[in-house]
Design a protein around this motif. Structure first.
Motif, PDB file in Angstrom:
ATOM      1  N   THR A 189      51.576 -33.058 108.394  1.00  0.00           N
ATOM      2  CA  THR A 189      51.204 -31.994 107.456  1.00  0.00           C
ATOM      3  C   THR A 189      50.865 -32.510 106.061  1.00  0.00           C
TER       4      THR A 189
ATOM      5  N   ARG B 259      47.401 -23.928 106.682  1.00  0.00           N
ATOM      6  CA  ARG B 259      47.698 -23.905 108.105  1.00  0.00           C
ATOM      7  C   ARG B 259      47.432 -22.509 108.649  1.00  0.00           C
TER       8      ARG B 259
ATOM      9  N   THR C 275      47.862 -27.134 111.492  1.00  0.00           N
ATOM     10  CA  THR C 275      47.512 -27.586 110.148  1.00  0.00           C
ATOM     11  C   THR C 275      46.003 -27.798 110.079  1.00  0.00           C
TER      12      THR C 275
ATOM     13  N   LYS D 162      45.663 -30.866 105.355  1.00  0.00           N
ATOM     14  CA  LYS D 162      46.948 -31.439 104.974  1.00  0.00           C
ATOM     15  C   LYS D 162      47.127 -31.373 103.461  1.00  0.00           C
TER      16      LYS D 162
END
Length: 135
Positions: A80, A108, A122, A125
């Motif tokens: 993530t 996300r 996700t 990021k």
């Protein structure tokens, strides 16, 4: 600010303040009168359309997408997060590092699985600076 009248008032007051600051009207009340007579209908139309657009987007987006931010001291997770900057210290890796701060927010999406359960995917990021890069 879901009330259209409130939004119109805020926009009109802001425009009036600009007119006064520019020296085009001697007072806020004179500026408000001038702005209302010249731009009131247009501001009303724009705020109405903006309100409709906001409502439509809110219905589509709010339940599906989430902003992804990382708090200080959280442990770096490659799934993530993405390391941003601080590459001055050789040999340091992101794995297991503690986050100093977020530099770019991520995004996300919550997805409904065939089984009926939900999961998150996700899309973007979060970019983070790690504490180890500056200690």
């Amino acid at each position: 600010m879901s009330d259209p009248k409130t939004l119109i008032s805020v926009v009109m007051e802001g425009l009036s303040d600009i007119v006064v600051a520019a020296g085009c009207a001697p007072s806020s009340s004179a500026a408000m009168s001038k702005v209302s007579s010249q731009f009131g209908d247009k501001v009303s139309s724009i705020t109405s359309i903006a309100g409709q657009f906001s409502k439509m987007i809110g219905e589509v987006v709010s339940a599906d997408f989430e902003v992804l931010a990382v708090g200080p001291s959280e442990t770096f997770e490659a799934s993530t997060m993405e390391k941003d900057g601080g590459d001055g210290k050789a040999g340091r890796t992101a794995a297991g590092g503690k986050v100093l701060c977020t530099t770019d927010l991520g995004m996300r999406k919550r997805v409904q699985l065939v089984s009926g359960k939900s999961d998150t995917l996700t899309l973007i990021k979060s970019k983070v600076v790690l504490l180890d890069d500056y200690v």
